[in-house]
Design a protein around this motif. Structure first.
Motif, PDB file in Angstrom:
ATOM      1  N   GLY A 151       0.853  -1.038   0.026  1.00  0.00           N
ATOM      2  CA  GLY A 151      -0.017   0.095   0.004  1.00  0.00           C
ATOM      3  C   GLY A 151       0.743   1.247  -0.029  1.00  0.00           C
ATOM      4  N   TRP A 152       0.269   2.263   0.323  1.00  0.00           N
ATOM      5  CA  TRP A 152       0.792   3.770   0.473  1.00  0.00           C
ATOM      6  C   TRP A 152       2.097   3.719   1.212  1.00  0.00           C
ATOM      7  CZ3 TRP A 152       1.575   7.264   4.326  1.00  0.00           C
ATOM      8  CH2 TRP A 152       0.917   7.159   5.501  1.00  0.00           C
ATOM      9  N   VAL A 153       1.993   3.261   2.481  1.00  0.00           N
ATOM     10  CA  VAL A 153       3.091   3.059   3.208  1.00  0.00           C
ATOM     11  C   VAL A 153       4.473   2.572   2.622  1.00  0.00           C
ATOM     12  CG1 VAL A 153       4.052   2.378   5.427  1.00  0.00           C
ATOM     13  CG2 VAL A 153       1.683   3.344   5.253  1.00  0.00           C
ATOM     14  N   ALA A 154       4.196   1.473   1.844  1.00  0.00           N
ATOM     15  CA  ALA A 154       5.533   0.791   1.497  1.00  0.00           C
ATOM     16  C   ALA A 154       5.853   1.760   0.067  1.00  0.00           C
ATOM     17  CB  ALA A 154       5.101  -0.707   0.681  1.00  0.00           C
ATOM     18  N   GLU A 155       4.861   2.375  -0.385  1.00  0.00           N
ATOM     19  CA  GLU A 155       5.503   3.245  -1.605  1.00  0.00           C
ATOM     20  C   GLU A 155       6.383   4.446  -1.176  1.00  0.00           C
ATOM     21  OE1 GLU A 155       2.617   4.010  -4.836  1.00  0.00           O
ATOM     22  OE2 GLU A 155       1.190   3.247  -3.824  1.00  0.00           O
ATOM     23  N   ILE A 156       5.930   5.213  -0.064  1.00  0.00           N
ATOM     24  CA  ILE A 156       6.682   6.057   0.284  1.00  0.00           C
ATOM     25  C   ILE A 156       7.929   5.532   0.960  1.00  0.00           C
ATOM     26  CG2 ILE A 156       4.688   7.744   0.656  1.00  0.00           C
ATOM     27  CD1 ILE A 156       5.030   7.363   3.456  1.00  0.00           C
ATOM     28  N   GLU A 157       7.861   4.583   1.658  1.00  0.00           N
ATOM     29  CA  GLU A 157       9.298   4.275   2.285  1.00  0.00           C
ATOM     30  C   GLU A 157      10.170   3.802   1.145  1.00  0.00           C
ATOM     31  OE1 GLU A 157      10.265   3.779   5.807  1.00  0.00           O
ATOM     32  OE2 GLU A 157       8.514   5.366   5.610  1.00  0.00           O
ATOM     33  N   SER A 158       9.705   3.376  -0.026  1.00  0.00           N
ATOM     34  CA  SER A 158      10.586   3.075  -1.229  1.00  0.00           C
ATOM     35  C   SER A 158      11.356   4.099  -1.896  1.00  0.00           C
ATOM     36  CB  SER A 158       9.836   2.156  -2.214  1.00  0.00           C
ATOM     37  OG  SER A 158       8.990   2.812  -2.820  1.00  0.00           O
ATOM     38  N   LEU A 159      10.982   5.364  -1.473  1.00  0.00           N
ATOM     39  CA  LEU A 159      11.367   6.507  -1.942  1.00  0.00           C
ATOM     40  C   LEU A 159      12.738   6.897  -1.306  1.00  0.00           C
ATOM     41  CD1 LEU A 159       8.121   8.739  -2.674  1.00  0.00           C
ATOM     42  CD2 LEU A 159       9.378   7.183  -4.256  1.00  0.00           C
ATOM     43  N   ASP A 160      12.650   6.497  -0.236  1.00  0.00           N
ATOM     44  CA  ASP A 160      13.562   6.711   1.023  1.00  0.00           C
ATOM     45  C   ASP A 160      14.989   6.320   0.382  1.00  0.00           C
ATOM     46  OD1 ASP A 160      15.443   7.612   3.016  1.00  0.00           O
ATOM     47  OD2 ASP A 160      13.920   7.561   4.604  1.00  0.00           O
ATOM     48  N   PRO A 161      15.996   6.909   0.112  1.00  0.00           N
ATOM     49  CA  PRO A 161      17.393   6.309  -0.158  1.00  0.00           C
ATOM     50  C   PRO A 161      18.324   5.794   0.955  1.00  0.00           C
ATOM     51  CG  PRO A 161      17.652   9.036  -0.048  1.00  0.00           C
ATOM     52  CD  PRO A 161      16.228   8.471   0.058  1.00  0.00           C
ATOM     53  N   ALA A 162      17.761   6.049   2.223  1.00  0.00           N
ATOM     54  CA  ALA A 162      18.328   5.554   3.507  1.00  0.00           C
ATOM     55  C   ALA A 162      17.419   5.366   4.471  1.00  0.00           C
ATOM     56  CB  ALA A 162      19.444   6.606   3.971  1.00  0.00           C
ATOM     57  N   GLY A 206      18.323  10.712   5.194  1.00  0.00           N
ATOM     58  CA  GLY A 206      18.676  10.141   3.686  1.00  0.00           C
ATOM     59  C   GLY A 206      17.931  11.085   2.703  1.00  0.00           C
ATOM     60  N   ILE A 207      16.920  11.644   2.950  1.00  0.00           N
ATOM     61  CA  ILE A 207      16.229  12.726   2.221  1.00  0.00           C
ATOM     62  C   ILE A 207      16.636  14.035   2.378  1.00  0.00           C
ATOM     63  CG2 ILE A 207      13.949  13.969   1.723  1.00  0.00           C
ATOM     64  CD1 ILE A 207      12.826  11.022   2.334  1.00  0.00           C
ATOM     65  N   ALA A 208      16.940  14.463   3.567  1.00  0.00           N
ATOM     66  CA  ALA A 208      17.457  16.020   3.790  1.00  0.00           C
ATOM     67  C   ALA A 208      18.746  16.138   3.183  1.00  0.00           C
ATOM     68  CB  ALA A 208      17.392  16.060   5.483  1.00  0.00           C
ATOM     69  N   THR A 209      19.601  15.161   3.067  1.00  0.00           N
ATOM     70  CA  THR A 209      21.007  15.480   2.592  1.00  0.00           C
ATOM     71  C   THR A 209      21.089  15.378   1.102  1.00  0.00           C
ATOM     72  OG1 THR A 209      21.369  13.087   3.031  1.00  0.00           O
ATOM     73  CG2 THR A 209      22.212  14.752   4.606  1.00  0.00           C
TER      74      THR A 209
END
Length: 255
Positions: A151-162, A206-209
């Motif tokens: 679902g949506w949670v897995a989708e957004i977690e997959s975006l995080d490089p770390a 991982g996103i902030a950098t």
């Protein structure tokens, strides 16, 4: 365990957003790591505990509310400044887990919330042993996201490089002596809106950098994912359930 110094130092640049958009710790997790009866006023001197890597005081405030004598320690002055606004009465020091600004045998518990993965293991363990009173414990907490159902949670977690640590984990992963640690995994639900989810993601190291353009593009994609999920659930209030697990470790060193 080799901390990434670039990611570890990024949080102070958005301390206010970190404080606003990161979740608190569930009461059940605090009760587990601290032990029974922590809310009772039995007339005895309060237990002295050190919140190391205290950040903006998410955990510090919860500990102080339980009538504990808390000292907050963090390497980032900007994060401690935010902590001072949240819990101004708490003693605080700039410092690191590897060099704690505490006397020998001076605290009953050392706690780290969302922070143990940033420390250098051997010197940190040695410092914990040094400052703990006999029978004292180390407690570690991580709020993690439940993304195993898709679902949506897995989708957004997959975006995080770390991506943050997940619930597929054991006490041995933190590098403490085998057989001396206990683990609890406490599930809870955080009700949030779209802006809260996106702003929370922006505080992930991982996103902030990421370069500015990459970060903004990633957050735009995340916003679209969550907006679709909110529309599909059609609750009418713009809120959505974000399932979390608080991973807890408690270690009492053996003599």
């Amino acid at each position: 365990m080799t901390p990434d110094p670039t990611r570890a130092r990024v949080f102070g640049s958005f301390a206010e957003d970190y404080d606003r958009y990161r979740p608190d710790y569930p009461a059940e997790a605090l009760e587990w790591v601290l032990g029974e009866g922590v809310d009772e006023d039995n007339g005895e001197e309060p237990r002295r505990v050190a919140d190391v890597g205290a950040g903006t005081g998410k955990l510090t405030a919860a500990l102080a509310a339980r009538r504990l004598d808390v000292v907050a320690i963090d390497p980032d002055e900007a994060m401690l400044a935010q902590l001072a606004e949240r819990v101004p009465s708490v003693e605080r020091h700039v410092g690191r887990a590897e060099e704690l600004p505490l006397e020998d045998d001076s605290v009953d518990m050392v706690l780290l919330g969302q922070a143990w993965h940033w420390v250098e293991l051997e010197p940190a363990v040695a410092e914990v042993r040094r400052v703990l009173r006999p029978g004292g414990s180390l407690a570690l907490l991580w709020n993690t996201v439940e993304d195993d159902q898709g679902g949506w949670v897995a989708e957004i977690e997959s975006l995080d490089p770390a991506p943050p640590r997940t619930a597929d984990w054991s006490p041995d992963d933190v590098g403490l002596p085998e057989g001396e640690s206990e683990l609890a995994a406490i599930r809870w639900t955080w009700w949030v809106n779209v802006d809260q989810v996106v702003s929370n993601l922006a505080t992930h190291s991982g996103i902030a950098t990421l370069p500015d353009d990459e970060r903004e593009a990633l957050l735009d994609r995340a916003r679209g994912i969550v907006e679709r999920a909110v529309e599909e659930q059609d609750r009418g209030d713009g809120m959505i359930a974000w399932p979390h697990t608080c991973l807890c470790v408690r270690w009492t060193p053996r003599d």
